[in-house]
Design a protein around this motif. Structure first.
Motif, PDB file in Angstrom:
ATOM      1  N   VAL A 119       4.725  13.152  -0.531  1.00 39.87           N
ATOM      2  CA  VAL A 119       4.259  13.601  -1.948  1.00 39.87           C
ATOM      3  C   VAL A 119       2.885  14.425  -1.833  1.00 39.87           C
ATOM      4  N   VAL A 120       2.723  15.351  -2.942  1.00 36.76           N
ATOM      5  CA  VAL A 120       1.620  16.006  -2.922  1.00 36.76           C
ATOM      6  C   VAL A 120       0.831  15.663  -4.337  1.00 36.76           C
ATOM      7  N   ILE A 121      -0.403  15.348  -4.184  1.00 39.11           N
ATOM      8  CA  ILE A 121      -1.192  14.967  -5.541  1.00 39.11           C
ATOM      9  C   ILE A 121      -2.156  15.914  -5.831  1.00 39.11           C
ATOM     10  N   LYS A 122      -2.329  15.915  -7.104  1.00 40.71           N
ATOM     11  CA  LYS A 122      -3.619  16.834  -7.455  1.00 40.71           C
ATOM     12  C   LYS A 122      -4.455  16.268  -8.762  1.00 40.71           C
ATOM     13  N   LYS A 123      -5.745  16.125  -8.525  1.00 41.47           N
ATOM     14  CA  LYS A 123      -6.582  15.895  -9.644  1.00 41.47           C
ATOM     15  C   LYS A 123      -7.770  16.810  -9.685  1.00 41.47           C
ATOM     16  N   TYR A 124      -7.842  17.320 -10.593  1.00 42.22           N
ATOM     17  CA  TYR A 124      -9.231  18.529 -10.645  1.00 42.22           C
ATOM     18  C   TYR A 124      -8.731  19.518  -9.999  1.00 42.22           C
ATOM     19  N   ASP A 125      -9.526  20.151  -8.961  1.00 39.07           N
ATOM     20  CA  ASP A 125      -9.297  21.237  -8.203  1.00 39.07           C
ATOM     21  C   ASP A 125      -8.728  20.723  -6.734  1.00 39.07           C
ATOM     22  N   PHE A 126      -8.525  19.411  -6.673  1.00 38.42           N
ATOM     23  CA  PHE A 126      -8.358  18.731  -5.133  1.00 38.42           C
ATOM     24  C   PHE A 126      -6.866  18.515  -5.060  1.00 38.42           C
ATOM     25  N   ILE A 127      -6.363  19.008  -3.922  1.00 40.68           N
ATOM     26  CA  ILE A 127      -4.832  18.929  -3.662  1.00 40.68           C
ATOM     27  C   ILE A 127      -4.707  18.217  -2.286  1.00 40.68           C
ATOM     28  N   GLU A 128      -3.956  17.226  -2.420  1.00 38.59           N
ATOM     29  CA  GLU A 128      -4.020  16.446  -1.137  1.00 38.59           C
ATOM     30  C   GLU A 128      -2.464  16.036  -0.902  1.00 38.59           C
ATOM     31  N   MET A 129      -2.041  15.997   0.424  1.00 34.58           N
ATOM     32  CA  MET A 129      -0.721  15.567   0.896  1.00 34.58           C
ATOM     33  C   MET A 129      -0.836  14.072   1.054  1.00 34.58           C
ATOM     34  N   VAL A 130       0.367  13.336   0.769  1.00 35.62           N
ATOM     35  CA  VAL A 130       0.527  11.646   1.325  1.00 35.62           C
ATOM     36  C   VAL A 130       1.648  11.697   1.867  1.00 35.62           C
ATOM     37  N   GLU A 131       1.469  10.920   3.130  1.00 39.53           N
ATOM     38  CA  GLU A 131       2.542  10.672   3.700  1.00 39.53           C
ATOM     39  C   GLU A 131       2.851   9.300   3.979  1.00 39.53           C
ATOM     40  N   CYS A 132       3.904   8.758   3.662  1.00 37.65           N
ATOM     41  CA  CYS A 132       4.392   7.544   3.521  1.00 37.65           C
ATOM     42  C   CYS A 132       5.176   6.725   4.520  1.00 37.65           C
ATOM     43  N   LYS A 133       4.527   5.821   5.403  1.00 33.08           N
ATOM     44  CA  LYS A 133       5.245   5.113   6.401  1.00 33.08           C
ATOM     45  C   LYS A 133       5.668   3.739   5.945  1.00 33.08           C
ATOM     46  N   PHE A 134       7.098   3.693   5.718  1.00 31.62           N
ATOM     47  CA  PHE A 134       7.746   2.647   5.165  1.00 31.62           C
ATOM     48  C   PHE A 134       8.218   1.725   6.445  1.00 31.62           C
ATOM     49  N   HIS A 135       7.913   0.331   6.254  1.00 30.09           N
ATOM     50  CA  HIS A 135       8.605  -0.558   7.277  1.00 30.09           C
ATOM     51  C   HIS A 135       9.012  -1.529   6.667  1.00 30.09           C
ATOM     52  N   PRO A 136      10.553  -1.819   6.932  1.00 32.81           N
ATOM     53  CA  PRO A 136      11.292  -2.806   6.283  1.00 32.81           C
ATOM     54  C   PRO A 136      11.083  -4.255   6.998  1.00 32.81           C
ATOM     55  N   ARG A 137      10.225  -4.298   7.904  1.00 37.26           N
ATOM     56  CA  ARG A 137       9.913  -5.684   8.448  1.00 37.26           C
ATOM     57  C   ARG A 137       8.427  -5.883   8.270  1.00 37.26           C
ATOM     58  N   SER A 138       8.104  -7.015   7.609  1.00 38.76           N
ATOM     59  CA  SER A 138       6.589  -7.078   7.458  1.00 38.76           C
ATOM     60  C   SER A 138       5.687  -7.333   8.559  1.00 38.76           C
ATOM     61  N   GLU A 139       6.136  -7.449   9.920  1.00 37.40           N
ATOM     62  CA  GLU A 139       5.345  -7.654  10.799  1.00 37.40           C
ATOM     63  C   GLU A 139       5.317  -6.462  11.672  1.00 37.40           C
ATOM     64  N   THR A 140       6.000  -5.235  11.219  1.00 37.72           N
ATOM     65  CA  THR A 140       5.482  -3.958  11.969  1.00 37.72           C
ATOM     66  C   THR A 140       4.390  -3.466  11.353  1.00 37.72           C
ATOM     67  N   ASN A 141       3.413  -2.994  12.196  1.00 37.91           N
ATOM     68  CA  ASN A 141       2.117  -2.277  11.619  1.00 37.91           C
ATOM     69  C   ASN A 141       2.388  -0.782  12.206  1.00 37.91           C
ATOM     70  N   SER A 142       1.560   0.010  11.325  1.00 35.60           N
ATOM     71  CA  SER A 142       1.174   1.507  11.748  1.00 35.60           C
ATOM     72  C   SER A 142       0.291   1.582  12.831  1.00 35.60           C
ATOM     73  N   ASP A 143       0.687   1.980  13.976  1.00 36.35           N
ATOM     74  CA  ASP A 143      -0.402   2.150  14.865  1.00 36.35           C
ATOM     75  C   ASP A 143      -1.216   3.482  15.165  1.00 36.35           C
ATOM     76  N   VAL A 144      -2.080   3.746  16.037  1.00 39.63           N
ATOM     77  CA  VAL A 144      -2.820   4.991  16.253  1.00 39.63           C
ATOM     78  C   VAL A 144      -1.898   6.191  16.346  1.00 39.63           C
ATOM     79  N   LYS A 145      -0.822   5.966  16.837  1.00 39.88           N
ATOM     80  CA  LYS A 145      -0.096   7.206  17.081  1.00 39.88           C
ATOM     81  C   LYS A 145       0.335   8.011  15.395  1.00 39.88           C
ATOM     82  N   ILE A 146       0.377   6.938  14.269  1.00 39.99           N
ATOM     83  CA  ILE A 146       0.744   7.687  13.172  1.00 39.99           C
ATOM     84  C   ILE A 146      -0.241   8.441  12.641  1.00 39.99           C
TER      85      ILE A 146
END
Length: 280
Positions: A119-146
């Motif tokens: 996803v790429v988002i824009k508000k005013y003059d700021f444009i930012e990238m959004v990376e989505c890390k989806f996990h199908p299992r509730s116990e899986t967390n995103s660690d520092v490598k992400i």
């Protein structure tokens, strides 16, 4: 009383934690007290959290589909998988609700290599990238490598012109969004590196859970009056939020629902989003 979590770990049953999740569903005090009493009577040593959840969910559903739908929120977000494509669309809707312009699934050329951006988002003059890390299992967390990996992608993209909302846009910021949680190392690294994080419970005052509740951004997968197959059909038709069907009975006709079921689904969506279109 020892219970078994999804991960297989054994913990003490926390009645207050269950009560807190029931309160967030919007159920009345009498309904919550009844559910807690039933759970107290039926739990046993070694029962799984999944069975406790199913019991509480079934009792909530007898009281109100909408409260059951809110209680079902985290599981409903996991149904935006399995690959997370619909989760990316959901996150795009979330930023749209906050006044951003958004685009999804873009291929952008970095200094070194090409990158697919969720996803790429824009508000005013700021444009930012959004990376989505989806996990199908509730116990899986995103660690520092992400965040370490995503920071390298951001650095490859940020100093170049891209054709996104105009022909010469520069990406000035980066978000990482997950449906679960980040480890403490992941949060420390991201905060130190200037990356923005959004997870189920972080940041505490502006978490994914709070943004969904406050913006009434419940995914279509929350609804208890639709089957899994029907929810999948709606998502393929780009219906991601429950509120998108409140004034759109035609889309429910399109997937084959009868007039009676259409009314029930719209009543549930309306109550879930605190806007009642149909009279009971």
């Amino acid at each position: 009383m020892k219970i078994v979590k999804h991960s297989g770990s054994v913990v003490e049953f926390n009645r207050d934690k269950l009560k807190s999740s029931l309160l967030k569903s919007g159920a009345s005090k009498s309904v919550i007290d009844e559910i807690l009493q039933t759970v107290d009577n039926q739990i046993y040593e070694g029962i799984t959290t999944k069975k406790i959840y199913k019991l509480a969910f079934s009792l909530l559903k007898k009281s109100s589909n909408a409260t059951a739908a809110r209680y079902n929120l985290r599981a409903a977000i996991q149904m935006l998988g399995p690959a997370g494509f619909f989760f990316e669309k959901f996150i795009s809707r979330l930023f749209l609700s906050e006044g951003y312009a958004t685009k999804t699934n873009l291929f952008l050329q970095g200094k070194c290599v090409s990158h697919e951006i969720d996803v790429v988002i824009k508000k005013y003059d700021f444009i930012e990238m959004v990376e989505c890390k989806f996990h199908p299992r509730s116990e899986t967390n995103s660690d520092v490598k992400i965040p370490m990996y995503i920071l390298s992608r951001f650095n490859d993209l940020k100093d170049r012109n891209h054709s996104i909302f105009s022909k010469s846009d520069k990406i000035t910021g980066c978000w990482i969004v997950t449906n679960n949680r980040f480890t403490s190392d992941a949060m420390d690294f991201a905060n130190c590196s200037g990356l923005k994080l959004l997870s189920w419970d972080y940041p505490p005052k502006f978490s994914l859970r709070k943004k969904i509740d406050e913006g009434q951004l419940y995914p279509i997968t929350c609804l208890t009056t639709l089957t899994t197959a029907e929810k999948d059909k709606l998502m393929v038709l780009d219906v991601i939020l429950a509120r998108e069907i409140i004034d759109n009975a035609e889309i429910l006709e399109k997937i084959g629902l009868s007039p009676i079921r259409i009314k029930n689904v719209i009543i549930e969506a309306s109550e879930l989003c605190k806007y009642l279109k149909y009279e009971n």
